[in-house]
Design a protein around this motif. Structure first.
Motif, mmCIF file in Angstrom:
data_model
loop_
_atom_site.group_PDB
_atom_site.id
_atom_site.type_symbol
_atom_site.label_atom_id
_atom_site.label_comp_id
_atom_site.label_asym_id
_atom_site.label_seq_id
_atom_site.Cartn_x
_atom_site.Cartn_y
_atom_site.Cartn_z
ATOM 1 N N GLY A 47 -78.076 -6.502 9.374
ATOM 2 C CA GLY A 47 -77.210 -7.268 10.254
ATOM 3 C C GLY A 47 -77.324 -6.764 11.675
ATOM 4 O O GLY A 47 -77.977 -5.759 11.952
ATOM 5 N N ASN A 48 -76.675 -7.461 12.583
ATOM 6 C CA ASN A 48 -76.641 -7.013 13.969
ATOM 7 C C ASN A 48 -75.313 -7.440 14.599
ATOM 8 O O ASN A 48 -74.571 -8.240 14.027
ATOM 9 N N ALA A 49 -75.014 -6.897 15.767
ATOM 10 C CA ALA A 49 -73.725 -7.146 16.419
ATOM 11 C C ALA A 49 -73.561 -8.617 16.799
ATOM 12 O O ALA A 49 -72.454 -9.148 16.749
ATOM 13 N N ARG A 50 -74.635 -9.273 17.164
ATOM 14 C CA ARG A 50 -74.536 -10.660 17.621
ATOM 15 C C ARG A 50 -74.341 -11.638 16.474
ATOM 16 O O ARG A 50 -73.546 -12.556 16.551
ATOM 17 N N GLN A 51 -75.080 -11.439 15.385
ATOM 18 C CA GLN A 51 -75.047 -12.401 14.277
ATOM 19 C C GLN A 51 -74.213 -11.932 13.086
ATOM 20 O O GLN A 51 -73.981 -12.701 12.162
ATOM 21 N N GLY A 52 -73.820 -10.687 13.080
ATOM 22 C CA GLY A 52 -73.017 -10.179 11.980
ATOM 23 C C GLY A 52 -73.879 -9.701 10.824
ATOM 24 O O GLY A 52 -75.066 -9.417 10.966
ATOM 25 N N ALA A 53 -73.261 -9.645 9.662
ATOM 26 C CA ALA A 53 -73.941 -9.135 8.460
ATOM 27 C C ALA A 53 -75.094 -10.047 8.065
ATOM 28 O O ALA A 53 -75.028 -11.271 8.214
ATOM 29 N N ALA A 54 -76.129 -9.430 7.559
ATOM 30 C CA ALA A 54 -77.285 -10.187 7.070
ATOM 31 C C ALA A 54 -76.983 -10.716 5.667
ATOM 32 O O ALA A 54 -76.176 -10.129 4.939
ATOM 33 N N PRO A 55 -77.634 -11.809 5.295
ATOM 34 C CA PRO A 55 -77.422 -12.312 3.934
ATOM 35 C C PRO A 55 -77.940 -11.319 2.894
ATOM 36 O O PRO A 55 -78.933 -10.638 3.125
ATOM 37 N N ASN A 56 -77.264 -11.257 1.770
ATOM 38 C CA ASN A 56 -77.687 -10.407 0.668
ATOM 39 C C ASN A 56 -78.710 -11.184 -0.156
ATOM 40 O O ASN A 56 -78.342 -12.045 -0.951
ATOM 41 N N LEU A 57 -79.987 -10.881 0.026
ATOM 42 C CA LEU A 57 -81.036 -11.638 -0.658
ATOM 43 C C LEU A 57 -81.028 -11.404 -2.159
ATOM 44 O O LEU A 57 -81.404 -12.285 -2.929
ATOM 45 N N ASP A 58 -80.598 -10.225 -2.600
ATOM 46 C CA ASP A 58 -80.530 -9.948 -4.036
ATOM 47 C C ASP A 58 -79.429 -10.740 -4.723
ATOM 48 O O ASP A 58 -79.536 -11.060 -5.895
ATOM 49 N N GLY A 59 -78.375 -11.061 -3.994
ATOM 50 C CA GLY A 59 -77.235 -11.727 -4.593
ATOM 51 C C GLY A 59 -77.186 -13.224 -4.350
ATOM 52 O O GLY A 59 -76.145 -13.844 -4.547
ATOM 53 N N SER A 60 -78.286 -13.801 -3.912
ATOM 54 C CA SER A 60 -78.304 -15.237 -3.613
ATOM 55 C C SER A 60 -79.410 -15.926 -4.414
ATOM 56 O O SER A 60 -80.139 -15.292 -5.165
ATOM 57 N N ASP A 61 -79.525 -17.228 -4.213
ATOM 58 C CA ASP A 61 -80.593 -17.998 -4.854
ATOM 59 C C ASP A 61 -81.922 -17.880 -4.120
ATOM 60 O O ASP A 61 -82.932 -18.407 -4.591
ATOM 61 N N ILE A 62 -81.934 -17.204 -2.988
ATOM 62 C CA ILE A 62 -83.146 -17.161 -2.164
ATOM 63 C C ILE A 62 -84.302 -16.502 -2.913
ATOM 64 O O ILE A 62 -85.388 -17.083 -3.007
ATOM 65 N N ARG A 63 -84.126 -15.320 -3.440
ATOM 66 C CA ARG A 63 -85.233 -14.624 -4.112
ATOM 67 C C ARG A 63 -85.741 -15.373 -5.340
ATOM 68 O O ARG A 63 -86.951 -15.498 -5.510
ATOM 69 N N PRO A 64 -84.875 -15.891 -6.206
ATOM 70 C CA PRO A 64 -85.419 -16.661 -7.330
ATOM 71 C C PRO A 64 -86.241 -17.879 -6.879
ATOM 72 O O PRO A 64 -87.263 -18.197 -7.482
ATOM 73 N N LEU A 65 -85.797 -18.525 -5.794
ATOM 74 C CA LEU A 65 -86.552 -19.684 -5.297
ATOM 75 C C LEU A 65 -87.862 -19.270 -4.643
ATOM 76 O O LEU A 65 -88.873 -19.971 -4.766
ATOM 77 N N ILE A 66 -87.865 -18.131 -3.972
ATOM 78 C CA ILE A 66 -89.116 -17.611 -3.393
ATOM 79 C C ILE A 66 -90.086 -17.261 -4.519
ATOM 80 O O ILE A 66 -91.275 -17.570 -4.462
ATOM 81 N N ARG A 67 -89.581 -16.632 -5.578
ATOM 82 C CA ARG A 67 -90.424 -16.307 -6.734
ATOM 83 C C ARG A 67 -91.021 -17.582 -7.332
ATOM 84 O O ARG A 67 -92.210 -17.638 -7.647
ATOM 85 N N ALA A 68 -90.215 -18.620 -7.467
ATOM 86 C CA ALA A 68 -90.713 -19.893 -8.000
ATOM 87 C C ALA A 68 -91.772 -20.493 -7.087
ATOM 88 O O ALA A 68 -92.782 -21.036 -7.559
ATOM 89 N N GLN A 69 -91.567 -20.387 -5.774
ATOM 90 C CA GLN A 69 -92.564 -20.900 -4.822
ATOM 91 C C GLN A 69 -93.893 -20.165 -4.987
ATOM 92 O O GLN A 69 -94.957 -20.778 -4.998
ATOM 93 N N LEU A 70 -93.822 -18.846 -5.104
ATOM 94 C CA LEU A 70 -95.042 -18.056 -5.258
ATOM 95 C C LEU A 70 -95.745 -18.353 -6.582
ATOM 96 O O LEU A 70 -96.976 -18.419 -6.630
#
Length: 143
Positions: free
Chosen positions: A81-104
């Protein structure tokens, strides 16, 4: 040109953008651009040559390598994260990584099929390297 291509691709596949797409899909299901469709569209734009048997030019090969590098980042790193945008998304706790795995996984199948059709030596070497890179991302070596 290669740096610009990679920069644009990295902005498109920014973890915050992916997280926003996921959030919009959850909160506004009727009007949101689903993350899975977004990822499909980006992949189709980067890998369009796989449908033909023609050679892949150097700029497109560089863009495709940049795509794999970004996908690896999304699979293995946790953005800060950073001061301007705040906390970064938790990639382990979201659908992002499973969808990236499916794309690959889907991409690997398409690259393998294209590798058998494309008879340009540099393009074939590039595609073999892409398969090896995807395999290393999906099944990292054990220590």
């Amino acid at each position: 040109l290669q740096a610009r291509q990679a920069g644009i691709l990295n902005r498109l596949l920014n973890p915050r953008r992916l997280d926003i797409l996921t959030e919009m899909e959850a909160t506004q299901p009727g009007g949101a651009y689903p993350l899975v469709e977004f990822l499909d569209d980006v992949r189709a734009g980067v890998w369009g040559e796989l449908k033909s048997a023609s050679a892949i030019n150097g700029y497109r090969r560089a863009l495709q390598r940049a795509y794999i590098e970004r996908m690896e980042y999304l699979m293995t790193e946790q953005p800060e994260g950073n001061a301007r945008q705040g906390a970064a998304p938790n990639l382990d706790g979201s659908d992002i990584r499973p969808l990236i795995r499916a794309q690959l996984t889907d991409l690997s199948d398409h690259v393998e099929a294209a590798e058998r059709r494309i008879h340009h030596r540099v393009s074939s070497a590039h595609l073999a390297d892409i398969i090896a890179r995807i395999d290393a991302i999906l099944v990292p070596p054990r220590n």
